[in-house]
Scaffold this motif. Structure first.
Motif, mmCIF file in Angstrom:
data_model
loop_
_atom_site.group_PDB
_atom_site.id
_atom_site.type_symbol
_atom_site.label_atom_id
_atom_site.label_comp_id
_atom_site.label_asym_id
_atom_site.label_seq_id
_atom_site.Cartn_x
_atom_site.Cartn_y
_atom_site.Cartn_z
ATOM 1 N N TRP A 196 113.319 54.922 52.846
ATOM 2 C CA TRP A 196 113.992 54.293 51.705
ATOM 3 C C TRP A 196 114.670 55.394 50.899
ATOM 4 O O TRP A 196 114.022 56.359 50.496
ATOM 5 C CB TRP A 196 112.996 53.569 50.822
ATOM 6 N N LYS A 197 115.947 55.237 50.630
ATOM 7 C CA LYS A 197 116.731 56.311 50.032
ATOM 8 C C LYS A 197 117.120 56.017 48.585
ATOM 9 O O LYS A 197 117.602 54.941 48.254
ATOM 10 C CB LYS A 197 117.997 56.544 50.857
ATOM 11 N N ALA A 198 116.944 57.035 47.746
ATOM 12 C CA ALA A 198 117.475 57.082 46.384
ATOM 13 C C ALA A 198 117.188 55.818 45.581
ATOM 14 O O ALA A 198 118.092 55.143 45.094
ATOM 15 C CB ALA A 198 118.971 57.361 46.417
ATOM 16 N N ILE A 199 115.900 55.502 45.418
ATOM 17 C CA ILE A 199 115.481 54.358 44.624
ATOM 18 C C ILE A 199 115.277 54.818 43.177
ATOM 19 O O ILE A 199 114.469 55.711 42.913
ATOM 20 C CB ILE A 199 114.168 53.767 45.159
ATOM 21 N N THR A 200 116.005 54.233 42.261
ATOM 22 C CA THR A 200 115.862 54.600 40.855
ATOM 23 C C THR A 200 114.495 54.157 40.344
ATOM 24 O O THR A 200 114.120 52.999 40.506
ATOM 25 C CB THR A 200 116.966 53.962 40.002
ATOM 26 N N TYR A 201 113.755 55.080 39.743
ATOM 27 C CA TYR A 201 112.355 54.796 39.408
ATOM 28 C C TYR A 201 112.118 54.476 37.938
ATOM 29 O O TYR A 201 110.971 54.336 37.505
ATOM 30 C CB TYR A 201 111.437 55.920 39.876
ATOM 31 N N SER A 227 120.355 51.091 40.452
ATOM 32 C CA SER A 227 120.248 51.288 39.011
ATOM 33 C C SER A 227 120.274 49.957 38.285
ATOM 34 O O SER A 227 120.719 49.849 37.161
ATOM 35 C CB SER A 227 121.390 52.191 38.526
ATOM 36 N N SER A 228 119.809 48.914 38.944
ATOM 37 C CA SER A 228 119.858 47.573 38.378
ATOM 38 C C SER A 228 118.846 47.362 37.277
ATOM 39 O O SER A 228 118.901 46.394 36.546
ATOM 40 C CB SER A 228 119.597 46.534 39.484
ATOM 41 N N GLY A 229 117.919 48.277 37.119
ATOM 42 C CA GLY A 229 116.875 48.119 36.121
ATOM 43 C C GLY A 229 115.619 47.504 36.670
ATOM 44 O O GLY A 229 114.588 47.484 36.011
#
Length: 546
Positions: free
Chosen positions: A74-79, A41-43
């Motif tokens: 690849w797991k749970a990458i915030t889009y 969630s780093s943006g």
């Protein structure tokens, strides 16, 4: 960099995780460990090509043959750069690197974008342990969207919780597992890239009591996921010009909407607010199973289709209400000015029954009966005497078909309930208001004591954003998907059969390629030809499946 290797195999052993009817067992190789990477969630919206976990799985294809597949996960990458709730606004990516011992180069492979939304409930990939589920929580922890206590997705977290008193979907079932898990696994075994996006849903509520996953949150999230994938062309393997969406039930509706509304500027402000990637959200092809869509017209369509069928209690619904809604359907259908497939001509309330029987139902029954052995066919026909079987073809009347299906799934109105009890009422909630009427008929006949008998002023635009017909009729969207795979069970009474048939007719009338068939005697969420879907993707994309 060391990476963890996990082996997943099909088998019904103790501790196996069931994914869409396919049992998966897992074992970890303790000799190598490292976390799977992503943007978190780093943006940052830059995909990390090295942030994967290496997994293997055994996939059984539709012919019964097993295939050993090694893939990068690849797991749970915030889009999005400004997520409302990253638990749901994240995606998983699976890329095959070896199939049956042969190296695979998936850089130019089609990308299957498979959502697991059911009942317009929240869908998260945060707990997934691999492709096709393994911890994914479609539709609110996998609970049926018609559950009387609503969803339980997310629990009480810092960012939000599911509403414990949210209404059900008036009988909708969360039938996402079987259809999509098989699609995803077969796609991986065919050498395709698989992206599984989560999305916000109608029951999510923050600490202030505000519902932040109601319409149009889910479609905005899925569009943002597509933009993320497209923005990372060359970093995420796969052909970003060959993205194929897939979804079932409400997820099927969202898949159809994603295909119909590609690059529409109507969503731009909402996408900017989330910090979505500056890229296209158009997709190449659409797969939609039993789509629960065209909601503002669904009550009329439902009564036209199922109004004469009794409920499971054996009683008929209020026929005065049913008749009024049927009249609404007749007006709406005439206004669409759609023509049926196969040269049928203009579709209207007077001939739609003939069209459904000729175009879909009799061919479906014929295909089903043809596939049976002679003895099995004779047994089925003896038990279903309404079917005439002659010269290898099944014929019957619409009235007899309705009798064959039996009890209707929902009460009346089916979607905009007078007492605001339907899940769709919750879908169109706003702020701290759990549920709202979204049709003039529902608002006028409200039984909850509302002072206003009108639809809220913001809802017409929201409904427009949630309906694929917005983009397929009138001035059609030029950036829409041009390939459509639509499927429905003949015994599915979660919505009217005209809903998917109208989608198909609208797309066909625009010159798009349409593959639309019904599964005989199957109910909501059926997917009896997943291998054909994979072959279809290979054909239209020009990429040979392995």
């Amino acid at each position: 960099m060391k990476r963890r290797t996990v082996v997943l195999g099909i088998g019904a052993t103790a501790g196996a995780a069931a994914v869409g009817g396919i049992a998966l067992t897992a074992r970890a190789d303790d000799s190598t460990t490292s976390p799977s990477g992503g943007t978190g969630s780093s943006g940052s919206l830059v995909f990390d090509p090295e942030g994967y976990t290496k997994l293997t799985t055994t996939v059984t294809d539709t012919a019964g043959d097993e295939h050993a597949v090694t893939y990068h996960f690849w797991k749970a990458i915030t889009y999005v750069a400004e997520p409302v709730d990253a638990t749901y606004q994240s995606l998983n990516v699976s890329v095959p690197v070896e199939i049956d011992g042969v190296a695979v180069d998936a850089r130019n492979a089609p990308i299957l974008l498979a959502n697991s939304v059911g009942g317009y409930m929240p869908s998260s990939v945060a707990d997934a342990t691999g492709i096709g589920g393994g911890g994914m929580t479609p539709g609110g922890g996998g609970a049926p969207s018609g559950a009387p206590t609503g969803g339980t997705t997310g629990g009480d977290t810092a960012t939000g919780s599911a509403a414990p008193t949210a209404p059900g979907a008036n009988g909708n079932t969360n039938a996402t597992g079987g259809a999509l898990a098989s699609n995803q696994l077969l796609a991986l075994a065919a050498g395709f890239v698989v992206v599984e996006p989560g999305a916000r849903g109608r029951t999510l509520k923050n600490s202030a009591g505000e519902y932040y996953g109601v319409a149009p949150a889910a479609i905005v999230d899925l569009k943002a996921a597509v933009r993320y994938v497209r923005a990372n062309k060359g970093r995420i393997p796969g052909d970003t010009e060959r993205i194929v969406s897939a979804g079932t039930s409400a997820g099927g509706a969202l898949s159809a909407l994603l295909g119909a509304s590609g690059d529409s500027p109507l969503y731009d402000r909402l996408l900017r607010e989330l910090g979505a990637a500056d890229a296209s959200d158009a997709i190449f092809a659409t797969g939609a199973w039993c789509p629960i869509t065209d909601l503002e017209h669904a009550d009329g369509a439902y009564e036209w289709n199922w109004g004469d069928n009794a409920t499971s209690s054996g009683a008929k619904v209020d026929q005065t209400v049913s008749k009024a809604l049927r009249g609404q359907f007749a007006e709406y259908q005439a206004a669409l000015k759609l023509k049926g497939l196969g040269g049928f001509g203009a579709l209207n309330a007077r001939n739609y029954d003939e069209y459904l029987v000729r175009q879909y139902l009799e061919p479906s029954a014929t295909a089903y009966l043809t596939a049976l052995s002679d003895s099995a066919r004779a047994t089925y026909l003896a038990a279903n005497t309404f079917i005439t079987w002659k010269n290898g073809r099944a014929t019957f009347s619409w009235a007899d078909f309705l009798t064959h299906v039996g009890a209707r799934k929902k009460s009346v109105p089916a979607f905009d309930a007078f007492d605001l009890s339907a899940g769709e009422n919750n879908l169109f909630g706003k702020g701290t208001t759990l549920s709202r009427h979204f049709t003039a008929f529902g608002a006028k006949n409200d039984t909850t004591g509302l002072t206003s008998k009108r639809v809220a002023s913001d809802l017409p635009e929201t409904l427009r954003l949630m309906n694929p017909m917005t983009f397929l009729t009138g001035k059609a969207n030029p950036a829409r998907s041009k390939h459509w795979w639509i499927r429905l069970g003949t015994k599915d009474s979660d919505t009217s059969h005209t809903v998917s048939a109208n989608l198909a007719a609208a797309a066909n009338g625009l010159g798009d390629e349409v593959s639309h068939t019904y599964y005989w005697d199957e109910g909501h969420g059926a997917n009896t030809d997943p291998g054909d879907f994979i072959a279809w993707i290979a054909r239209i994309s020009g990429h040979k499946a392995r």
